[in-house]
Motif scaffolding. Structure first.
Motif, PDB file in Angstrom:
ATOM      1  N   LEU A 168       0.832  -1.204   0.000  1.00 44.76           N
ATOM      2  CA  LEU A 168       0.000   0.000   0.000  1.00 44.76           C
ATOM      3  C   LEU A 168       0.870   1.258   0.000  1.00 44.76           C
ATOM      4  N   ALA A 169       1.977   1.212   0.716  1.00 43.10           N
ATOM      5  CA  ALA A 169       2.903   2.355   0.728  1.00 43.10           C
ATOM      6  C   ALA A 169       3.501   2.572  -0.665  1.00 43.10           C
ATOM      7  N   VAL A 170       3.828   1.503  -1.356  1.00 44.05           N
ATOM      8  CA  VAL A 170       4.340   1.614  -2.729  1.00 44.05           C
ATOM      9  C   VAL A 170       3.274   2.233  -3.630  1.00 44.05           C
ATOM     10  N   ALA A 171       2.023   1.806  -3.459  1.00 40.79           N
ATOM     11  CA  ALA A 171       0.930   2.378  -4.250  1.00 40.79           C
ATOM     12  C   ALA A 171       0.809   3.881  -3.998  1.00 40.79           C
ATOM     13  N   LEU A 172       0.939   4.284  -2.738  1.00 41.11           N
ATOM     14  CA  LEU A 172       0.884   5.713  -2.419  1.00 41.11           C
ATOM     15  C   LEU A 172       2.053   6.468  -3.041  1.00 41.11           C
ATOM     16  N   TYR A 173       3.229   5.875  -3.012  1.00 39.41           N
ATOM     17  CA  TYR A 173       4.394   6.497  -3.642  1.00 39.41           C
ATOM     18  C   TYR A 173       4.145   6.687  -5.141  1.00 39.41           C
ATOM     19  N   LEU A 174       3.673   5.637  -5.805  1.00 35.00           N
ATOM     20  CA  LEU A 174       3.426   5.727  -7.238  1.00 35.00           C
ATOM     21  C   LEU A 174       2.359   6.770  -7.556  1.00 35.00           C
ATOM     22  N   GLN A 175       1.358   6.873  -6.693  1.00 32.54           N
ATOM     23  CA  GLN A 175       0.284   7.833  -6.923  1.00 32.54           C
ATOM     24  C   GLN A 175       0.740   9.265  -6.678  1.00 32.54           C
ATOM     25  N   HIS A 176       1.370   9.511  -5.547  1.00 30.57           N
ATOM     26  CA  HIS A 176       1.644  10.888  -5.149  1.00 30.57           C
ATOM     27  C   HIS A 176       2.997  11.419  -5.615  1.00 30.57           C
ATOM     28  N   VAL A 177       3.967  10.552  -5.818  1.00 35.94           N
ATOM     29  CA  VAL A 177       5.278  11.010  -6.269  1.00 35.94           C
ATOM     30  C   VAL A 177       5.427  10.831  -7.781  1.00 35.94           C
ATOM     31  N   GLU A 178       5.057   9.656  -8.269  1.00 41.55           N
ATOM     32  CA  GLU A 178       5.192   9.367  -9.699  1.00 41.55           C
ATOM     33  C   GLU A 178       3.972   9.796 -10.517  1.00 41.55           C
ATOM     34  N   LYS A 179       2.936  10.290  -9.833  1.00 38.46           N
ATOM     35  CA  LYS A 179       1.716  10.809 -10.470  1.00 38.46           C
ATOM     36  C   LYS A 179       0.975   9.753 -11.297  1.00 38.46           C
ATOM     37  N   MET A 180       0.925   8.530 -10.797  1.00 38.75           N
ATOM     38  CA  MET A 180       0.176   7.443 -11.435  1.00 38.75           C
ATOM     39  C   MET A 180      -1.182   7.348 -10.734  1.00 38.75           C
ATOM     40  N   GLN A 181      -2.212   7.921 -11.325  1.00 36.45           N
ATOM     41  CA  GLN A 181      -3.532   7.959 -10.692  1.00 36.45           C
ATOM     42  C   GLN A 181      -4.177   6.575 -10.703  1.00 36.45           C
ATOM     43  N   PRO A 182      -4.741   6.142  -9.573  1.00 38.90           N
ATOM     44  CA  PRO A 182      -5.342   4.814  -9.499  1.00 38.90           C
ATOM     45  C   PRO A 182      -6.711   4.763 -10.181  1.00 38.90           C
ATOM     46  N   CYS A 183      -6.947   3.662 -10.882  1.00 41.27           N
ATOM     47  CA  CYS A 183      -8.241   3.424 -11.507  1.00 41.27           C
ATOM     48  C   CYS A 183      -9.136   2.685 -10.510  1.00 41.27           C
ATOM     49  N   PRO A 184     -10.408   2.477 -10.832  1.00 42.71           N
ATOM     50  CA  PRO A 184     -11.292   1.750  -9.903  1.00 42.71           C
ATOM     51  C   PRO A 184     -10.767   0.359  -9.534  1.00 42.71           C
ATOM     52  N   LEU A 185     -10.208  -0.370 -10.485  1.00 41.22           N
ATOM     53  CA  LEU A 185      -9.695  -1.704 -10.170  1.00 41.22           C
ATOM     54  C   LEU A 185      -8.456  -1.632  -9.282  1.00 41.22           C
ATOM     55  N   CYS A 186      -7.644  -0.611  -9.462  1.00 39.05           N
ATOM     56  CA  CYS A 186      -6.484  -0.414  -8.580  1.00 39.05           C
ATOM     57  C   CYS A 186      -6.957  -0.180  -7.147  1.00 39.05           C
ATOM     58  N   VAL A 187      -8.013   0.621  -7.004  1.00 40.10           N
ATOM     59  CA  VAL A 187      -8.540   0.940  -5.679  1.00 40.10           C
ATOM     60  C   VAL A 187      -9.107  -0.320  -5.022  1.00 40.10           C
ATOM     61  N   ILE A 188      -9.811  -1.142  -5.799  1.00 38.66           N
ATOM     62  CA  ILE A 188     -10.341  -2.386  -5.242  1.00 38.66           C
ATOM     63  C   ILE A 188      -9.196  -3.278  -4.773  1.00 38.66           C
ATOM     64  N   GLN A 189      -8.102  -3.321  -5.522  1.00 41.41           N
ATOM     65  CA  GLN A 189      -6.931  -4.098  -5.105  1.00 41.41           C
ATOM     66  C   GLN A 189      -6.326  -3.505  -3.836  1.00 41.41           C
ATOM     67  N   ARG A 190      -6.343  -2.199  -3.696  1.00 42.65           N
ATOM     68  CA  ARG A 190      -5.862  -1.569  -2.463  1.00 42.65           C
ATOM     69  C   ARG A 190      -6.725  -1.999  -1.278  1.00 42.65           C
ATOM     70  N   TYR A 191      -8.047  -2.020  -1.494  1.00 41.02           N
ATOM     71  CA  TYR A 191      -8.944  -2.493  -0.434  1.00 41.02           C
ATOM     72  C   TYR A 191      -8.599  -3.931  -0.048  1.00 41.02           C
ATOM     73  N   ALA A 192      -8.324  -4.771  -1.040  1.00 37.26           N
ATOM     74  CA  ALA A 192      -7.995  -6.174  -0.748  1.00 37.26           C
ATOM     75  C   ALA A 192      -6.721  -6.261   0.091  1.00 37.26           C
ATOM     76  N   PHE A 193      -5.677  -5.499  -0.276  1.00 39.77           N
ATOM     77  CA  PHE A 193      -4.449  -5.507   0.518  1.00 39.77           C
ATOM     78  C   PHE A 193      -4.713  -4.983   1.933  1.00 39.77           C
ATOM     79  N   ALA A 194      -5.546  -3.947   2.056  1.00 38.29           N
ATOM     80  CA  ALA A 194      -5.860  -3.394   3.375  1.00 38.29           C
ATOM     81  C   ALA A 194      -6.629  -4.404   4.223  1.00 38.29           C
ATOM     82  N   VAL A 195      -7.579  -5.101   3.619  1.00 38.30           N
ATOM     83  CA  VAL A 195      -8.348  -6.116   4.347  1.00 38.30           C
ATOM     84  C   VAL A 195      -7.430  -7.242   4.810  1.00 38.30           C
ATOM     85  N   VAL A 196      -6.539  -7.680   3.940  1.00 35.42           N
ATOM     86  CA  VAL A 196      -5.579  -8.728   4.314  1.00 35.42           C
ATOM     87  C   VAL A 196      -4.748  -8.265   5.505  1.00 35.42           C
TER      88      VAL A 196
END
Length: 158
Positions: free
Chosen positions: A19-47
């Motif tokens: 999840l931290a890597v995803a945040l880095y890619l989003q906020h530093v590398e400017k890679m905006q998450p799509c709906p499926l990316c967000v669902i995968q983030r939820y899955a990692f958070a639930v795990v």
């Protein structure tokens, strides 16, 4: 000492690191998450949440927690697989559609928009990381996590 506790804590740590890597890619590398990316983030958070809770439970309960977290990981793998399919078939899209609108109205998206708000398109091509796209990496990690959790959930007592 419980046999499952170190595995559950390691899986929780790995999930939070991803999840931290995803945040880095989003906020530093400017890679905006799509709906499926967000669902995968939820899955990692639930795990991660299930593993953290299960790590401090009795052994039998920890095994049930490991099984539940494995199911969440397998669900995330399914979403990652669908995301890979969409990237391979650009005519299929999850783009700006009801999925994005509904995801962005979930309370967690409003409380933590920096993590759970979908702003990108599933078909956006980003540079691969070590030869794999982000959904491919997510699929690899979901499978690895699920295997460790299933082994933990079904290991024999000694």
């Amino acid at each position: 000492m419980k046999k499952s506790k170190p595995v559950l804590l390691a899986v929780a740590f790995v999930s939070m690191a991803l999840l931290a890597v995803a945040l880095y890619l989003q906020h530093v590398e400017k890679m905006q998450p799509c709906p499926l990316c967000v669902i995968q983030r939820y899955a990692f958070a639930v795990v991660a949440i299930i593993c953290l809770i299960a790590a401090f439970c009795k052994e039998a309960t920890a095994r049930v927690g490991a099984a539940l977290a494995a199911l969440a990981s397998l669900a995330g793998a399914g979403v990652a697989g669908w995301h890979i399919y969409i990237k391979a078939n650009p005519t299929v899209s999850c783009g700006i559609d009801p999925l994005e609108t509904s995801l962005n109205t979930i309370p967690t998206a409003k409380l933590l928009p920096f993590l759970f708000q979908a702003d990108g398109l599933c078909t956006t091509a980003y540079a691969p990381i070590m030869g794999l796209s982000l959904p491919q990496w997510a699929l690899v990690w979901f499978i690895v996590i699920a295997l460790f959790l299933l082994r933990t959930a079904f290991q024999k007592k000694y």
